[in-house]
Design a protein around this motif. Structure first.
Motif, mmCIF file in Angstrom:
data_model
loop_
_atom_site.group_PDB
_atom_site.id
_atom_site.type_symbol
_atom_site.label_atom_id
_atom_site.label_comp_id
_atom_site.label_asym_id
_atom_site.label_seq_id
_atom_site.Cartn_x
_atom_site.Cartn_y
_atom_site.Cartn_z
ATOM 1 N N ARG A 10 0.917 -1.285 -0.103
ATOM 2 C CA ARG A 10 -0.088 -0.070 0.012
ATOM 3 C C ARG A 10 0.909 1.116 -0.234
ATOM 4 O O ARG A 10 2.088 1.032 0.500
ATOM 5 C CB ARG A 10 -0.921 0.151 0.874
ATOM 6 N N ASP A 25 -2.517 -9.054 -3.657
ATOM 7 C CA ASP A 25 -2.884 -8.108 -2.367
ATOM 8 C C ASP A 25 -2.337 -7.140 -2.365
ATOM 9 O O ASP A 25 -1.741 -6.517 -1.268
ATOM 10 C CB ASP A 25 -2.728 -8.993 -1.039
ATOM 11 N N GLU A 57 -15.446 -4.392 -5.106
ATOM 12 C CA GLU A 57 -17.027 -3.721 -4.892
ATOM 13 C C GLU A 57 -16.922 -2.219 -5.585
ATOM 14 O O GLU A 57 -16.129 -1.392 -5.126
ATOM 15 C CB GLU A 57 -17.205 -3.376 -3.322
ATOM 16 N N GLU A 100 -10.760 -4.733 -2.058
ATOM 17 C CA GLU A 100 -10.361 -6.192 -1.830
ATOM 18 C C GLU A 100 -11.745 -6.971 -2.205
ATOM 19 O O GLU A 100 -11.602 -8.123 -2.628
ATOM 20 C CB GLU A 100 -9.986 -6.365 -0.550
ATOM 21 N N ARG A 101 -12.841 -6.197 -2.012
ATOM 22 C CA ARG A 101 -14.201 -7.208 -2.085
ATOM 23 C C ARG A 101 -14.416 -7.089 -3.763
ATOM 24 O O ARG A 101 -15.569 -7.498 -4.092
ATOM 25 C CB ARG A 101 -15.021 -6.715 -1.441
ATOM 26 N N SER A 117 -12.619 2.608 0.766
ATOM 27 C CA SER A 117 -11.761 1.754 1.790
ATOM 28 C C SER A 117 -10.968 0.530 0.874
ATOM 29 O O SER A 117 -11.477 0.151 -0.249
ATOM 30 C CB SER A 117 -12.649 0.900 2.925
ATOM 31 N N ASP A 118 -10.127 0.363 1.476
ATOM 32 C CA ASP A 118 -9.240 -0.887 0.931
ATOM 33 C C ASP A 118 -9.972 -2.221 0.865
ATOM 34 O O ASP A 118 -10.160 -2.880 0.000
ATOM 35 C CB ASP A 118 -8.207 -1.418 1.939
ATOM 36 N N ALA A 119 -10.850 -2.367 1.980
ATOM 37 C CA ALA A 119 -11.836 -3.522 1.964
ATOM 38 C C ALA A 119 -12.810 -3.587 0.918
ATOM 39 O O ALA A 119 -13.191 -4.567 0.143
ATOM 40 C CB ALA A 119 -12.760 -3.577 3.138
ATOM 41 N N GLN A 120 -13.519 -2.319 0.314
ATOM 42 C CA GLN A 120 -14.218 -2.484 -0.724
ATOM 43 C C GLN A 120 -13.546 -2.967 -2.124
ATOM 44 O O GLN A 120 -13.904 -3.423 -2.745
ATOM 45 C CB GLN A 120 -14.458 -0.831 -1.032
#
Length: 316
Positions: free
Chosen positions: A114, A176, A199, A196-197, A191-194
Motif C-alpha cells: 500500500r 494483495d 466492490e 479487496e471485495r 476503503s481498501d476493504a471495498q
C-alpha cells in the motif's frame, strides 16, 4: 550482442509486453535489439516478486540480490538475457545508480503493498519506471540527453500509472497490492476493504477519475520531450505513448469499473491507433501535435473546461 541473447529478451517481451512490443518493432535495429534485452532483464527481476506465490521473502530478496550483482558485473551473468544486459551496461555506460534504483524498487514490492500518498508512490516509481526511462534514453543516445531525461522519467511514470489503473483487479486479487494512493481513496470515501471485495461504486469511479487525470498530465510532460530523441526513435516512442494511453479510453467506456474486468486493447484497436499515428506523423513530425490529435489524452484546455463544469466525474 549475439543473436541468441537478443532472441531471449525478445521472446520475453512478446510473451509479457505485447503493447510495448508493437511499438518496439518500429525502432531502428540498433535500439530495437537493445530494447529486447532491457525488457527481458526488467521482466526477469519483476517476476521474482510478481510470480512469487509460496516463495519466502528471504528467498525473493536473495534472488534479486543475485540479479543485481550480475547486472552490475560483480558476478558471472547467468543466462543469455543477463549476459546481454551486462554487455549493454558497459556499451552504453548505464549508471550503477539506475540499476540499483530499479532492483531496490523490486525489493520494496516484497514488503510494501500500500502507498499512503502519491509522493510515496512516485518514490517507488523512480526505481521501477523512471529508471527504465533513463536506461532507454541511454541506448537511444540523444544529442541533448540531459534535456530529454526529465521527460523520459515522466513518460515512464505515465506508462506505469496506466498499468496500475488498468490492473487494479489483478494486483489486489493475485498479489494483495493496491497502488492507488491511500489519500486519494480516503478523499473519495473508498476503503481498501471495498477494493479487496471488488466492490465498484461511484466513489471508486471518482477516485479513478482523479488518478487518470494526474496520469494524463504525466503523458503531456513526457511526450513534450520526444522531440529531443533521435529522429528515427521519435515515432516508435510516440506510438508507445498513444497505445498505453488508449487504455484510458477503455477505462472511461467501462465507467471506470476496473474491478469487474480488466480493460484491454483488442488487436483491431491497437492497429487502428498505429494507423492513425503513422498517418498524422506523415503530415506533421511534431510529436506534441500528433499526440494531441490521436491520443486518448485530452488537451489541457479541454481538461480544464470539463473540470470547471463538473466534467464526467461520477458523484460520490
Amino acid at each position: 550482442m549475439q543473436q541468441k541473447h537478443i532472441d531471449a529478451g525478445k521472446t520475453i517481451q512478446q510473451r509479457t509486453g505485447k503493447t510495448f512490443y508493437l511499438a518496439t518493432k518500429f525502432l531502428p535495429e540498433r535500439v530495437r535489439h537493445a530494447t529486447h534485452v532491457l525488457y527481458g532483464f526488467f521482466r526477469i527481476a519483476d517476476e521474482v516478486v510478481d510470480d512469487a506465490e509460496g516463495v519466502p521473502p528471504d528467498r525473493q530478496r536473495a534472488e534479486l540480490e543475485s540479479l543485481r550483482a550480475q547486472a552490475l558485473g560483480e558476478t558471472e551473468p547467468e543466462g543469455p538475457v543477463l549476459e546481454a544486459f551486462e554487455e549493454l551496461r558497459r556499451e552504453y555506460d548505464i549508471a550503477d545508480d539506475e540499476i540499483n534504483s530499479f532492483v531496490d524498487a523490486m525489493q520494496s514490492d516484497i514488503e510494501t503493498d500500500r502507498y499512503e500518498t502519491y509522493d510515496d508512490l512516485e518514490s517507488y516509481m523512480r526505481g521501477s519506471a523512471a529508471a527504465v526511462g533513463v536506461m532507454m534514453t541511454a541506448i537511444m543516445d540523444p544529442d541533448e540527453r540531459e534535456v530529454a531525461l526529465p521527460h523520459a522519467v515522466k513518460l515512464g511514470e505515465a506508462f506505469q500509472m496506466t498499468n496500475f489503473l488498468r490492473d487494479v483487479r489483478e494486483d489486489v486479487v493475485e498479489r494483495d497490492r493496491i497502488y492507488l494512493p491511500q489519500e486519494t481513496l480516503r478523499s473519495y470515501g473508498v476503503s481498501d476493504a471495498q477494493i479487496e471485495r471488488l466492490e465498484y461504486s461511484d466513489s471508486f469511479a471518482a477516485a479513478m477519475t482523479a488518478e487518470l487525470k494526474r496520469t494524463e498530465e504525466l503523458y503531456r510532460e513526457g511526450v513534450a520531450g520526444i522531440r529531443y530523441l533521435p529522429e528515427d526513435c521519435q515515432l516508435p516512442v510516440l506510438l508507445a505513448a498513444v497505445l498505453y494511453a488508449e487504455h484510458h479510453t477503455v477505462i472511461r467506456s467501462q465507467e471506470y469499473d476496473v474491478l469487474s474486468r480488466e480493460p484491454s486493447l483488442s488487436t483491431t484497436r491497437k492497429l487502428r491507433c498505429l494507423a492513425k499515428t503513422r498517418w498524422h506523423w506523415h503530415w506533421s513530425r511534431d510529436p506534441d501535435a500528433v499526440f494531441r490529435r490521436v491520443s486518448a489524452v485530452p488537451d489541457r484546455d479541454r481538461d480544464r473546461h470539463e473540470a470547471g463544469h463538473g466534467g464526467r466525474v461520477p458523484t460520490q
